[in-house]
Design a protein around this motif. Structure first.
Motif, PDB file in Angstrom:
ATOM      1  N   ARG A 162       0.832  -1.217   0.000  1.00 40.78           N
ATOM      2  CA  ARG A 162       0.000   0.000   0.000  1.00 40.78           C
ATOM      3  C   ARG A 162       0.855   1.251   0.000  1.00 40.78           C
ATOM      4  O   ARG A 162       0.545   2.228  -0.676  1.00 40.78           O
ATOM      5  CB  ARG A 162      -0.885   0.027   1.252  1.00 40.78           C
ATOM      6  CG  ARG A 162      -2.002  -0.976   1.197  1.00 40.78           C
ATOM      7  CD  ARG A 162      -3.155  -0.402   1.983  1.00 40.78           C
ATOM      8  NE  ARG A 162      -4.029  -1.453   2.446  1.00 40.78           N
ATOM      9  CZ  ARG A 162      -5.106  -1.233   3.175  1.00 40.78           C
ATOM     10  NH1 ARG A 162      -5.422  -0.012   3.551  1.00 40.78           N
ATOM     11  NH2 ARG A 162      -5.873  -2.210   3.547  1.00 40.78           N
ATOM     12  N   LEU A 163       1.935   1.211   0.785  1.00 39.04           N
ATOM     13  CA  LEU A 163       2.825   2.370   0.839  1.00 39.04           C
ATOM     14  C   LEU A 163       3.441   2.621  -0.530  1.00 39.04           C
ATOM     15  O   LEU A 163       3.469   3.757  -1.008  1.00 39.04           O
ATOM     16  CB  LEU A 163       3.931   2.156   1.894  1.00 39.04           C
ATOM     17  CG  LEU A 163       5.006   3.242   1.941  1.00 39.04           C
ATOM     18  CD1 LEU A 163       4.428   4.581   2.418  1.00 39.04           C
ATOM     19  CD2 LEU A 163       6.164   2.839   2.858  1.00 39.04           C
ATOM     20  N   GLU A 164       3.883   1.553  -1.189  1.00 37.79           N
ATOM     21  CA  GLU A 164       4.515   1.717  -2.504  1.00 37.79           C
ATOM     22  C   GLU A 164       3.532   2.326  -3.497  1.00 37.79           C
ATOM     23  O   GLU A 164       3.888   3.221  -4.251  1.00 37.79           O
ATOM     24  CB  GLU A 164       5.026   0.369  -3.049  1.00 37.79           C
ATOM     25  CG  GLU A 164       6.128  -0.278  -2.239  1.00 37.79           C
ATOM     26  CD  GLU A 164       7.394   0.571  -2.084  1.00 37.79           C
ATOM     27  OE1 GLU A 164       7.659   1.409  -2.959  1.00 37.79           O
ATOM     28  OE2 GLU A 164       8.095   0.400  -1.070  1.00 37.79           O
ATOM     29  N   SER A 165       2.279   1.869  -3.491  1.00 43.13           N
ATOM     30  CA  SER A 165       1.360   2.443  -4.485  1.00 43.13           C
ATOM     31  C   SER A 165       1.015   3.889  -4.133  1.00 43.13           C
ATOM     32  O   SER A 165       0.869   4.725  -5.025  1.00 43.13           O
ATOM     33  CB  SER A 165       0.123   1.586  -4.704  1.00 43.13           C
ATOM     34  OG  SER A 165      -0.511   1.355  -3.504  1.00 43.13           O
ATOM     35  N   ARG A 166       0.966   4.214  -2.842  1.00 44.95           N
ATOM     36  CA  ARG A 166       0.729   5.610  -2.465  1.00 44.95           C
ATOM     37  C   ARG A 166       1.893   6.488  -2.907  1.00 44.95           C
ATOM     38  O   ARG A 166       1.696   7.566  -3.449  1.00 44.95           O
ATOM     39  CB  ARG A 166       0.544   5.708  -0.939  1.00 44.95           C
ATOM     40  CG  ARG A 166      -0.078   7.004  -0.482  1.00 44.95           C
ATOM     41  CD  ARG A 166      -0.116   7.115   1.030  1.00 44.95           C
ATOM     42  NE  ARG A 166       1.185   7.413   1.584  1.00 44.95           N
ATOM     43  CZ  ARG A 166       1.527   7.206   2.852  1.00 44.95           C
ATOM     44  NH1 ARG A 166       0.664   6.679   3.689  1.00 44.95           N
ATOM     45  NH2 ARG A 166       2.722   7.521   3.283  1.00 44.95           N
ATOM     46  N   LEU A 167       3.106   6.003  -2.693  1.00 42.75           N
ATOM     47  CA  LEU A 167       4.286   6.803  -3.043  1.00 42.75           C
ATOM     48  C   LEU A 167       4.377   7.021  -4.546  1.00 42.75           C
ATOM     49  O   LEU A 167       4.699   8.120  -5.002  1.00 42.75           O
ATOM     50  CB  LEU A 167       5.564   6.122  -2.547  1.00 42.75           C
ATOM     51  CG  LEU A 167       5.818   6.199  -1.037  1.00 42.75           C
ATOM     52  CD1 LEU A 167       6.978   5.295  -0.644  1.00 42.75           C
ATOM     53  CD2 LEU A 167       6.076   7.617  -0.589  1.00 42.75           C
ATOM     54  N   SER A 168       4.042   5.979  -5.320  1.00 48.25           N
ATOM     55  CA  SER A 168       4.169   6.190  -6.770  1.00 48.25           C
ATOM     56  C   SER A 168       3.060   7.109  -7.281  1.00 48.25           C
ATOM     57  O   SER A 168       3.278   7.890  -8.204  1.00 48.25           O
ATOM     58  CB  SER A 168       4.244   4.878  -7.539  1.00 48.25           C
ATOM     59  OG  SER A 168       3.100   4.134  -7.298  1.00 48.25           O
ATOM     60  N   ALA A 169       1.882   7.092  -6.643  1.00 46.66           N
ATOM     61  CA  ALA A 169       0.822   8.023  -7.050  1.00 46.66           C
ATOM     62  C   ALA A 169       1.193   9.460  -6.673  1.00 46.66           C
ATOM     63  O   ALA A 169       0.807  10.408  -7.332  1.00 46.66           O
ATOM     64  CB  ALA A 169      -0.494   7.637  -6.376  1.00 46.66           C
TER      65      ALA A 169
END
Ligand code: TMP
Length: 217
Positions: free
Chosen positions: A148-155
């Motif tokens: 979840r953190l990775e997808s938030r960071l890439s967004a």
């Protein structure tokens, strides 16, 4: 005499969905007709937010000494308590805070390895007996939180802050320390299983709040 307000904190590692749920908790309480002050740590005041920027800034090449990091967390907290949290509770408002001292035990204690006895000295010094009335710990397995953190960071297209740059073993230690704190104080903590859908997590939060608020009124 005005009845003192209640102090509710939300905790959890990176990627567990804390921000959305801080708003949800504040809205649930407002719907009960309560005055709610929503705030966060590190930060919550102008000086505290300046300390937050210093703590999260990934730019300096030299590492921040772990005790300096710990003391900055408590410096921001002392200002936050004096300027915002205590005045709000005293006038009868309820305070909903995104992280508080349990985060220090989890991150500086579990993550950085500072002995909890040393953190407890600062906790007593700064808080003088004050602790949250209820702590909602959003918990999920490390691997799911990382995704979840990775997808938030890439967004977000932003650089990782100083904590977001840490590795899996750091976040596992943070989670373990949070769960140990919750096991030590089950009357204060409610552990919310944050792996589920937002609707499910919010149903758990609503249920917990309804039970606690009813006992306080
Ligand atoms: P967040 O509020 O956006 O989650 O980010 C704040 C970061 O600060 C987060 O990575 C956890 C960290 N933190 C500590 O390490 N110790 C503390 O006592 C607090 C309040 C936060």
């Amino acid at each position: 005499m005005t009845k003192r307000g209640r102090f509710i904190t939300l905790e959890g590692g990176e990627g567990v969905g804390k921000s959305t749920n801080v708003s949800f908790v504040a809205e649930c309480l407002q719907a009960e007709g309560l005055e709610v002050v929503r705030t966060r740590e590190p930060g919550g005041t102008e000086r505290g937010e300046a300390i937050r920027a210093l703590l999260l800034d990934p730019a300096p090449q030299e590492s921040l000494n772990v005790d300096a990091e710990l003391l900055l967390m408590f410096a921001a907290r002392a200002q936050h308590l004096a300027e915002k949290i205590l005045p709000a509770l005293e006038r009868g408002a309820w305070v909903v805070c995104d992280r508080f001292t349990d985060a220090t035990f989890a991150y500086q204690g579990g993550g950085r390895g500072i002995a909890k006895e040393r953190i407890a000295i600062l906790e007593n010094f700064v808080q003088q007996g004050l602790s949250p009335d209820l702590t909602l710990l959003l918990d999920m397995p490390q691997e799911a939180a990382k995704q979840r953190l990775e997808s938030r960071l890439s967004a977000r297209h932003e650089q990782r802050d100083r904590f977001e740059q840490e590795q899996a073993d750091f976040f596992q230690a943070v989670r373990d320390a949070y769960l140990a704190r919750a096991a030590d104080a089950p009357e204060r903590f409610a552990v919310i299983d944050a792996q589920h859908s937002l609707d499910n997590v919010q149903a758990q939060l609503r249920q917990t709040l309804a039970t606690r608020v009813a006992t306080w009124r």
